[in-house]
Design a protein around this motif. Sequence first.
Motif, PDB file in Angstrom:
ATOM      1  N   LEU A  95      -1.071 -15.935  17.432  1.00 29.35           N
ATOM      2  CA  LEU A  95      -1.173 -17.208  17.202  1.00 29.35           C
ATOM      3  C   LEU A  95      -0.095 -17.576  15.948  1.00 29.35           C
ATOM      4  O   LEU A  95       0.541 -18.494  16.263  1.00 29.35           O
ATOM      5  CB  LEU A  95      -2.554 -17.816  16.758  1.00 29.35           C
ATOM      6  CG  LEU A  95      -2.661 -19.209  16.541  1.00 29.35           C
ATOM      7  CD1 LEU A  95      -2.364 -19.801  17.881  1.00 29.35           C
ATOM      8  CD2 LEU A  95      -3.962 -19.344  16.047  1.00 29.35           C
ATOM      9  N   GLY A  96      -0.069 -16.890  15.061  1.00 32.05           N
ATOM     10  CA  GLY A  96       0.835 -16.827  13.892  1.00 32.05           C
ATOM     11  C   GLY A  96       2.263 -16.830  14.375  1.00 32.05           C
ATOM     12  O   GLY A  96       2.997 -17.615  13.941  1.00 32.05           O
ATOM     13  N   ARG A  97       2.623 -15.781  15.177  1.00 34.92           N
ATOM     14  CA  ARG A  97       4.051 -15.590  15.567  1.00 34.92           C
ATOM     15  C   ARG A  97       4.438 -16.854  16.363  1.00 34.92           C
ATOM     16  O   ARG A  97       5.637 -17.238  16.381  1.00 34.92           O
ATOM     17  CB  ARG A  97       4.046 -14.467  16.571  1.00 34.92           C
ATOM     18  CG  ARG A  97       3.810 -13.020  15.601  1.00 34.92           C
ATOM     19  CD  ARG A  97       3.850 -11.767  16.656  1.00 34.92           C
ATOM     20  NE  ARG A  97       5.255 -11.587  17.263  1.00 34.92           N
ATOM     21  CZ  ARG A  97       6.089 -10.959  16.556  1.00 34.92           C
ATOM     22  NH1 ARG A  97       6.143 -10.718  15.463  1.00 34.92           N
ATOM     23  NH2 ARG A  97       7.513 -10.802  17.312  1.00 34.92           N
ATOM     24  N   ARG A  98       3.568 -17.527  17.180  1.00 31.49           N
ATOM     25  CA  ARG A  98       3.873 -18.689  18.009  1.00 31.49           C
ATOM     26  C   ARG A  98       4.035 -19.948  17.238  1.00 31.49           C
ATOM     27  O   ARG A  98       4.972 -20.598  17.376  1.00 31.49           O
ATOM     28  CB  ARG A  98       2.795 -18.834  19.163  1.00 31.49           C
ATOM     29  CG  ARG A  98       3.079 -20.111  19.986  1.00 31.49           C
ATOM     30  CD  ARG A  98       2.053 -19.839  21.138  1.00 31.49           C
ATOM     31  NE  ARG A  98       0.743 -20.062  20.881  1.00 31.49           N
ATOM     32  CZ  ARG A  98       0.079 -21.405  20.921  1.00 31.49           C
ATOM     33  NH1 ARG A  98       0.908 -22.353  20.858  1.00 31.49           N
ATOM     34  NH2 ARG A  98      -1.036 -21.389  20.622  1.00 31.49           N
ATOM     35  N   ALA A  99       3.220 -20.065  16.113  1.00 33.18           N
ATOM     36  CA  ALA A  99       3.360 -21.073  15.123  1.00 33.18           C
ATOM     37  C   ALA A  99       4.937 -20.899  14.455  1.00 33.18           C
ATOM     38  O   ALA A  99       5.117 -21.963  14.488  1.00 33.18           O
ATOM     39  CB  ALA A  99       2.163 -20.779  14.119  1.00 33.18           C
ATOM     40  N   ILE A 116      -2.714 -10.114   8.110  1.00 36.78           N
ATOM     41  CA  ILE A 116      -3.665 -10.449   6.927  1.00 36.78           C
ATOM     42  C   ILE A 116      -4.173 -12.115   7.162  1.00 36.78           C
ATOM     43  O   ILE A 116      -3.164 -12.726   7.402  1.00 36.78           O
ATOM     44  CB  ILE A 116      -2.979 -10.417   5.321  1.00 36.78           C
ATOM     45  CG1 ILE A 116      -2.951  -8.764   5.125  1.00 36.78           C
ATOM     46  CG2 ILE A 116      -3.863 -11.413   4.408  1.00 36.78           C
ATOM     47  CD1 ILE A 116      -2.292  -8.662   3.758  1.00 36.78           C
ATOM     48  N   ALA A 117      -5.212 -12.217   6.761  1.00 32.97           N
ATOM     49  CA  ALA A 117      -5.626 -13.814   6.813  1.00 32.97           C
ATOM     50  C   ALA A 117      -6.255 -14.099   5.466  1.00 32.97           C
ATOM     51  O   ALA A 117      -7.537 -13.335   5.531  1.00 32.97           O
ATOM     52  CB  ALA A 117      -6.272 -14.201   8.133  1.00 32.97           C
ATOM     53  N   LEU A 118      -6.170 -15.300   4.787  1.00 29.63           N
ATOM     54  CA  LEU A 118      -6.923 -15.611   3.967  1.00 29.63           C
ATOM     55  C   LEU A 118      -7.514 -16.926   4.635  1.00 29.63           C
ATOM     56  O   LEU A 118      -6.639 -17.966   4.889  1.00 29.63           O
ATOM     57  CB  LEU A 118      -6.313 -15.888   2.489  1.00 29.63           C
ATOM     58  CG  LEU A 118      -6.231 -14.644   1.687  1.00 29.63           C
ATOM     59  CD1 LEU A 118      -5.292 -13.693   2.199  1.00 29.63           C
ATOM     60  CD2 LEU A 118      -5.421 -15.277   0.403  1.00 29.63           C
ATOM     61  N   ILE A 119      -8.888 -17.276   4.320  1.00 28.48           N
ATOM     62  CA  ILE A 119      -9.228 -18.321   4.910  1.00 28.48           C
ATOM     63  C   ILE A 119     -10.375 -19.031   4.053  1.00 28.48           C
ATOM     64  O   ILE A 119     -11.221 -18.245   3.349  1.00 28.48           O
ATOM     65  CB  ILE A 119     -10.440 -17.983   6.347  1.00 28.48           C
ATOM     66  CG1 ILE A 119      -9.537 -17.277   7.221  1.00 28.48           C
ATOM     67  CG2 ILE A 119     -11.141 -19.150   6.784  1.00 28.48           C
ATOM     68  CD1 ILE A 119     -10.678 -16.545   8.185  1.00 28.48           C
ATOM     69  N   ASN A 120      -9.718 -20.212   3.695  1.00 27.25           N
ATOM     70  CA  ASN A 120     -10.456 -21.035   2.561  1.00 27.25           C
ATOM     71  C   ASN A 120     -11.369 -22.214   2.853  1.00 27.25           C
ATOM     72  O   ASN A 120     -10.996 -22.871   3.949  1.00 27.25           O
ATOM     73  CB  ASN A 120      -9.591 -21.568   1.467  1.00 27.25           C
ATOM     74  CG  ASN A 120      -8.732 -20.438   0.921  1.00 27.25           C
ATOM     75  OD1 ASN A 120      -9.528 -19.677   0.111  1.00 27.25           O
ATOM     76  ND2 ASN A 120      -7.400 -20.488   0.706  1.00 27.25           N
ATOM     77  N   PHE A 121     -12.573 -22.109   2.344  1.00 23.39           N
ATOM     78  CA  PHE A 121     -13.496 -23.473   2.627  1.00 23.39           C
ATOM     79  C   PHE A 121     -13.475 -24.220   1.738  1.00 23.39           C
ATOM     80  O   PHE A 121     -13.768 -23.884   0.316  1.00 23.39           O
ATOM     81  CB  PHE A 121     -14.894 -22.848   3.125  1.00 23.39           C
ATOM     82  CG  PHE A 121     -15.874 -24.039   3.466  1.00 23.39           C
ATOM     83  CD1 PHE A 121     -15.684 -24.736   4.793  1.00 23.39           C
ATOM     84  CD2 PHE A 121     -16.745 -24.292   2.649  1.00 23.39           C
ATOM     85  CE1 PHE A 121     -16.636 -25.971   4.838  1.00 23.39           C
ATOM     86  CE2 PHE A 121     -17.600 -25.430   2.568  1.00 23.39           C
ATOM     87  CZ  PHE A 121     -17.605 -26.264   3.971  1.00 23.39           C
ATOM     88  N   LEU A 209      -6.712 -21.494   7.347  1.00 23.95           N
ATOM     89  CA  LEU A 209      -6.471 -20.383   7.657  1.00 23.95           C
ATOM     90  C   LEU A 209      -5.005 -20.107   7.288  1.00 23.95           C
ATOM     91  O   LEU A 209      -3.970 -20.712   7.625  1.00 23.95           O
ATOM     92  CB  LEU A 209      -6.606 -20.217   9.087  1.00 23.95           C
ATOM     93  CG  LEU A 209      -8.130 -20.148   9.547  1.00 23.95           C
ATOM     94  CD1 LEU A 209      -8.613 -21.464   9.940  1.00 23.95           C
ATOM     95  CD2 LEU A 209      -8.192 -19.295  10.525  1.00 23.95           C
ATOM     96  N   THR A 210      -4.683 -19.050   6.206  1.00 28.31           N
ATOM     97  CA  THR A 210      -3.125 -18.871   6.082  1.00 28.31           C
ATOM     98  C   THR A 210      -3.206 -17.425   6.483  1.00 28.31           C
ATOM     99  O   THR A 210      -3.964 -16.481   6.324  1.00 28.31           O
ATOM    100  CB  THR A 210      -2.855 -18.876   4.645  1.00 28.31           C
ATOM    101  OG1 THR A 210      -3.686 -18.100   4.041  1.00 28.31           O
ATOM    102  CG2 THR A 210      -3.024 -20.356   4.110  1.00 28.31           C
ATOM    103  N   LEU A 211      -2.043 -17.273   7.222  1.00 30.86           N
ATOM    104  CA  LEU A 211      -1.736 -15.927   8.119  1.00 30.86           C
ATOM    105  C   LEU A 211      -0.622 -15.400   7.444  1.00 30.86           C
ATOM    106  O   LEU A 211       0.387 -16.128   7.138  1.00 30.86           O
ATOM    107  CB  LEU A 211      -1.528 -16.344   9.652  1.00 30.86           C
ATOM    108  CG  LEU A 211      -2.618 -16.941  10.209  1.00 30.86           C
ATOM    109  CD1 LEU A 211      -2.327 -16.847  11.798  1.00 30.86           C
ATOM    110  CD2 LEU A 211      -4.063 -16.371  10.180  1.00 30.86           C
ATOM    111  N   ARG A 212      -0.619 -14.152   7.090  1.00 32.66           N
ATOM    112  CA  ARG A 212       0.691 -13.517   6.572  1.00 32.66           C
ATOM    113  C   ARG A 212       1.022 -12.097   6.913  1.00 32.66           C
ATOM    114  O   ARG A 212      -0.131 -11.606   7.590  1.00 32.66           O
ATOM    115  CB  ARG A 212       0.257 -13.427   4.941  1.00 32.66           C
ATOM    116  CG  ARG A 212      -0.317 -14.699   4.346  1.00 32.66           C
ATOM    117  CD  ARG A 212      -0.770 -14.432   2.894  1.00 32.66           C
ATOM    118  NE  ARG A 212      -1.281 -15.585   2.536  1.00 32.66           N
ATOM    119  CZ  ARG A 212      -1.641 -15.742   1.185  1.00 32.66           C
ATOM    120  NH1 ARG A 212      -1.471 -14.940   0.270  1.00 32.66           N
ATOM    121  NH2 ARG A 212      -2.293 -17.085   0.789  1.00 32.66           N
ATOM    122  N   VAL A 213       2.178 -11.592   6.653  1.00 31.33           N
ATOM    123  CA  VAL A 213       2.534 -10.349   6.949  1.00 31.33           C
ATOM    124  C   VAL A 213       2.615  -9.426   5.544  1.00 31.33           C
ATOM    125  O   VAL A 213       3.143 -10.062   4.610  1.00 31.33           O
ATOM    126  CB  VAL A 213       3.957 -10.292   7.635  1.00 31.33           C
ATOM    127  CG1 VAL A 213       4.553  -8.810   7.775  1.00 31.33           C
ATOM    128  CG2 VAL A 213       4.074 -11.066   9.001  1.00 31.33           C
TER     129      VAL A 213
END
Length: 216
Positions: A95-99, A116-121, A209-213
Amino acid sequence: MEAELFPRARHQVAPGAVHVPDWLDPGCRRELLTACRAWARPPAGLRTVRTPGGGTMTARQVCLGRHWYPYGYARTAVDGDGAPVKPFPAWLGELGRRAVADALGPAAVAPAPYDIALINFYGADARMGMHRDADEDSDAPVVSLSLGDSCVFRFGNTATRAKPYTDVELRSGDLFVFGGASRLAYHGVPRVHPGTAPPALGLTGRLNLTLRVSGF
């Protein structure tokens, strides 16, 4: 939210930083919310982040792949219950690569996988101060996905937390990608708009959701 006279258009906020409204379709939003609720449960679940100065962040967080803490990464929830961090699923990486491909073009997609994903509420009163995502060993673009309540997303410059910056309204389903010249730009969330989440989603508050390499 009622239909608008003019649909929101994608917008380049800065070189390498693009906002794509309504990128997630309703089905994907529901699937992501279900996954986030599972990830938020213990062990290594949703926790309050404590800063080195002794304060606490008002947005609560759960991590996938690696556990982020100020200012580094670990394989266990070192500032939480100490449990091993939950794995980062391959489908989320795709999903991240497609984004990135949709927002910046196929050439901007990193050869290394997102891991890596950091998910903040964010509750109604939660905020996020201006900061840079600088703890990774990769300069691959950061992917940000929003669910639930709308917020003011403040996107700044790479030199200072102060102006110049641009305030962008992020709503449920929106995508924001920043890489290239903007990869280390300061950014934050000064305000959440409570009660603006689409009723059909069934979420009170905001999830980001923040996705990172990692590059590790």
